[in-house]
Write a protein that holds these residues in place. Structure first.
Motif, PDB file in Angstrom:
ATOM      1  N   CYS A  28       0.823  -1.161   0.048  1.00  0.00           N
ATOM      2  CA  CYS A  28      -0.006   0.041  -0.076  1.00  0.00           C
ATOM      3  C   CYS A  28       0.760   1.127   0.086  1.00  0.00           C
ATOM      4  CB  CYS A  28      -0.942   0.135   1.205  1.00  0.00           C
ATOM      5  SG  CYS A  28      -1.849  -1.519   1.371  1.00  0.00           S
ATOM      6  N   ILE A  75       1.156  -4.727  18.113  1.00  0.00           N
ATOM      7  CA  ILE A  75       0.495  -3.794  17.435  1.00  0.00           C
ATOM      8  C   ILE A  75       0.220  -2.463  18.192  1.00  0.00           C
ATOM      9  CG2 ILE A  75      -1.977  -3.235  16.765  1.00  0.00           C
ATOM     10  CD1 ILE A  75      -2.406  -5.671  15.549  1.00  0.00           C
ATOM     11  N   VAL A  76       0.102  -2.837  19.505  1.00  0.00           N
ATOM     12  CA  VAL A  76       0.365  -1.741  20.570  1.00  0.00           C
ATOM     13  C   VAL A  76       1.632  -0.797  20.403  1.00  0.00           C
ATOM     14  CG1 VAL A  76       0.165  -0.788  22.977  1.00  0.00           C
ATOM     15  CG2 VAL A  76      -1.500  -2.765  21.823  1.00  0.00           C
ATOM     16  N   ALA A  79       1.837   0.681  17.231  1.00  0.00           N
ATOM     17  CA  ALA A  79       1.083   1.999  16.955  1.00  0.00           C
ATOM     18  C   ALA A  79       1.681   3.053  17.893  1.00  0.00           C
ATOM     19  CB  ALA A  79      -0.195   1.591  17.671  1.00  0.00           C
ATOM     20  N   VAL A  82       4.444   4.629  15.933  1.00  0.00           N
ATOM     21  CA  VAL A  82       4.023   5.218  14.987  1.00  0.00           C
ATOM     22  C   VAL A  82       3.448   6.821  15.445  1.00  0.00           C
ATOM     23  CG1 VAL A  82       2.000   5.327  13.224  1.00  0.00           C
ATOM     24  CG2 VAL A  82       3.373   3.436  13.329  1.00  0.00           C
ATOM     25  N   TYR A 103      -1.362   8.034   5.159  1.00  0.00           N
ATOM     26  CA  TYR A 103      -0.554   6.856   4.868  1.00  0.00           C
ATOM     27  C   TYR A 103       0.547   6.869   6.143  1.00  0.00           C
ATOM     28  CZ  TYR A 103      -2.730   6.276   0.627  1.00  0.00           C
ATOM     29  OH  TYR A 103      -3.474   6.016  -0.567  1.00  0.00           O
ATOM     30  N   ALA A 105      -0.202   7.322   9.510  1.00  0.00           N
ATOM     31  CA  ALA A 105      -0.812   6.762  10.299  1.00  0.00           C
ATOM     32  C   ALA A 105      -0.890   5.106  10.051  1.00  0.00           C
ATOM     33  CB  ALA A 105      -2.170   7.266  10.639  1.00  0.00           C
ATOM     34  N   LEU A 106      -0.968   4.916   8.798  1.00  0.00           N
ATOM     35  CA  LEU A 106      -1.255   3.350   8.459  1.00  0.00           C
ATOM     36  C   LEU A 106       0.099   2.671   8.353  1.00  0.00           C
ATOM     37  CD1 LEU A 106      -3.696   3.898   5.096  1.00  0.00           C
ATOM     38  CD2 LEU A 106      -4.070   3.240   7.632  1.00  0.00           C
ATOM     39  N   VAL A 108       1.097   1.778  10.922  1.00  0.00           N
ATOM     40  CA  VAL A 108       0.721   0.734  11.889  1.00  0.00           C
ATOM     41  C   VAL A 108       0.413  -0.790  11.209  1.00  0.00           C
ATOM     42  CG1 VAL A 108      -0.874   0.106  13.835  1.00  0.00           C
ATOM     43  CG2 VAL A 108      -0.253   2.588  13.363  1.00  0.00           C
ATOM     44  N   VAL A 109      -0.371  -0.481  10.131  1.00  0.00           N
ATOM     45  CA  VAL A 109      -0.693  -1.905   9.562  1.00  0.00           C
ATOM     46  C   VAL A 109       0.244  -2.353   8.458  1.00  0.00           C
ATOM     47  CG1 VAL A 109      -3.105  -1.911  10.312  1.00  0.00           C
ATOM     48  CG2 VAL A 109      -2.557  -0.513   8.401  1.00  0.00           C
ATOM     49  N   CYS A 111       2.663  -4.172   6.504  1.00  0.00           N
ATOM     50  CA  CYS A 111       2.964  -5.756   6.796  1.00  0.00           C
ATOM     51  C   CYS A 111       4.430  -5.852   7.186  1.00  0.00           C
ATOM     52  CB  CYS A 111       2.620  -6.293   5.629  1.00  0.00           C
ATOM     53  SG  CYS A 111       1.016  -6.181   4.969  1.00  0.00           S
ATOM     54  N   LEU A 114       4.997  -5.518  11.013  1.00  0.00           N
ATOM     55  CA  LEU A 114       4.422  -6.609  11.996  1.00  0.00           C
ATOM     56  C   LEU A 114       5.089  -7.693  11.382  1.00  0.00           C
ATOM     57  CD1 LEU A 114       2.571  -6.474  14.305  1.00  0.00           C
ATOM     58  CD2 LEU A 114       0.700  -7.043  12.793  1.00  0.00           C
ATOM     59  N   CYS A 211       2.581 -11.785   5.285  1.00  0.00           N
ATOM     60  CA  CYS A 211       1.576 -11.200   6.150  1.00  0.00           C
ATOM     61  C   CYS A 211       1.414 -11.595   7.483  1.00  0.00           C
ATOM     62  CB  CYS A 211       0.036 -11.560   5.513  1.00  0.00           C
ATOM     63  SG  CYS A 211      -1.455 -11.181   6.473  1.00  0.00           S
ATOM     64  N   PRO A 212       1.376 -10.821   8.596  1.00  0.00           N
ATOM     65  CA  PRO A 212       1.354 -11.192   9.929  1.00  0.00           C
ATOM     66  C   PRO A 212       0.278 -12.028  10.397  1.00  0.00           C
ATOM     67  CG  PRO A 212       1.019  -8.765   9.547  1.00  0.00           C
ATOM     68  CD  PRO A 212       1.556  -9.409   8.500  1.00  0.00           C
ATOM     69  N   GLY A 213      -0.953 -11.721   9.764  1.00  0.00           N
ATOM     70  CA  GLY A 213      -2.275 -12.256  10.016  1.00  0.00           C
ATOM     71  C   GLY A 213      -2.034 -13.899   9.470  1.00  0.00           C
TER      72      GLY A 213
END
Lengths: 229, 199
Positions: A28, A75-76, A79, A82, A103, A105-106, A108-109, A111, A114, A211-213
């Motif tokens: 992204c 994530i915490v 974040a 960030v 972007y 702030a993004l 955080v997500v 990949c 994480l 991907c961390p997921g």
């Protein structure tokens, strides 16, 4: 020997396991912030800072964080960093803050961050994790800058905002628009494949392995079948 | 009438003109990863839409009644990501308990959504754009539908790519990105459609 090992951890991120061009992580921001070199460089450095700090803290706490809740913990932590970077950029580089917008702030997500926390920092010592973060961050920044250079020079006939007069009549405006970004990215990935003559570790299941997921989502969600060798 | 007009403009522009995947590059990872089959694409799209709606319904009041009131605006990123992560987890638990069949269909996509930047992006954008509550909900619905539309369209193209002979270096991600760029190019044609609609 030890030095050699550390050096390769650092160099891995820049070339062999470049997060953007080989591991295909963080697509992204790669596509969104590479319309000009200034934004791409800023994005790269911001991500680098977050990556090094989060890798450091996560690897420091790797024995303290319970395994079951590690992803929320990561994530915490991410974040938090960030937010720090966001505030710094807002205070000292308001132009960059405007340019990157949501972007920033993004991150955080993103990949990459994480992903490295999960794949590297949670298993390695602090020093190695910081080196890994540095390598990955520099690799990310370099890839972003390379893409931004192509897009800005040929698409907008400028470099980091400085106009290149003799190209002004030959602008390919398509390149700075959304579809142009995807084309340039696709071509760069293919180019890296050719340059490494197919030796770079190919992603088996793309967009999901890193991907961390992927760790806690069931494999059915990522049923990208293996690409043939 | 005026209100409806605004809402329709927001909805259409977030589905077509400012499509999250194709023009803002949010949620590219699932777009490239989970779009290989039509049923997967629909499952992912529906889950993302549902989570976006829920996340907006929760983050909007929190931003205005908690963060802004107590001057905690800088906590936005942390609070929002935690809310989204918790919501996703809760939805998964609830689905598992009350609708196992639905969980079987959508459950696999849910954990992936926590780290989907489109969801966090929508939540933050609704605040930055200064939308009121109803507008925020409509805009999230639009973004979710736009994501679904892009996923479904793309899954069709993906299945064609799979059958074709692609030069070795382009196999995998490279050709997928280039194909995505064509859809994105097609969506650029929608630019201006919303302004003209009510002109």
């Amino acid at each position: 020997m030890k030095n050699n090992g550390n050096l390769s951890i650092f160099a891995n991120g820049i070339l062999k396991e470049n997060p953007v061009l080989v591991l295909i992580l963080g697509t992204c921001p790669t596509l969104a912030t590479t319309t000009n070199v200034f934004g791409a460089f800023g994005m790269g450095i911001a991500a680098l800072l977050v990556l090094v700090c989060s890798n450091f803290l996560i690897s420091l706490l790797r024995k303290v964080i319970p395994n079951n809740v590690r992803i929320p913990c990561y994530i915490v932590i991410i974040a938090g960093f960030v937010t720090v970077v966001e505030m710094l950029v807002k205070a000292f580089l308001p132009a960059l803050y405007e340019l990157l917008g949501v972007y920033l702030a993004l991150i955080v997500v993103n990949c990459i961050i994480l992903g490295r926390a999960e794949m590297f920092a949670s298993k390695n010592t602090v020093g190695k994790s910081v080196l890994d973060g540095l390598g990955m961050g520099i690799g990310f920044t370099l890839a972003l800058c390379a893409m931004a250079t192509i897009r800005e020079v040929f698409g907008a006939a400028s470099f980091a905002g400085i106009a290149i007069p003799f190209l002004a009549d030959y602008k390919i405006e398509f390149l700075v628009k959304a579809p142009g970004g995807m084309v340039v990215y696709g071509l760069l990935i293919a180019l890296v494949y050719v340059l490494t003559s197919g030796k770079a570790p190919q992603k088996k299941k793309f967009a999901c392995t890193g991907c961390p997921g992927a760790e806690f989502c069931k494999p059915e969600a990522c049923t990208m079948e293996k690409e043939e060798a | 009438m005026e209100v409806f007009k605004t809402l329709i403009v927001i909805l259409l522009s977030s589905v077509l003109v400012n499509n999250y995947v194709l023009s803002r590059f949010l949620g590219i990872c699932p777009f490239l990863g989970v779009s290989k089959k039509l049923n997967q694409a629909v499952g992912m799209g529906v889950s993302v839409t549902a989570v976006m709606l829920l996340a907006t319904a929760v983050t909007w009041p929190i931003q205005y009644f908690v963060l802004d009131r107590f001057g905690l605006g800088y906590m936005q990123t942390i609070v929002f990501i935690l809310i989204i992560a918790a919501l996703v987890q809760m939805v998964e638990i609830l689905l598992k308990k009350f609708s196992p069949s639905l969980h079987k269909g959508l459950g696999v996509y849910l954990p992936l959504i926590t780290t989907n930047c489109a969801v966090l992006g929508v939540a933050i954008n609704n605040i930055t754009d200064g939308f009121n509550f109803v507008e925020s909900i409509v805009s999230s619905l639009g973004c979710g539908l736009g994501f679904l539309l892009a996923m479904v369209l793309f899954s069709g193209i993906r299945s064609r790519i799979d059958e074709s002979e692609v030069p070795r270096p382009f196999r995998g991600v490279a050709i997928t990105l280039i194909a995505a760029s064509f859809i994105s190019l097609a969506f650029m044609g929608f630019a201006g459609i919303v302004d003209k609609l009510f002109a």
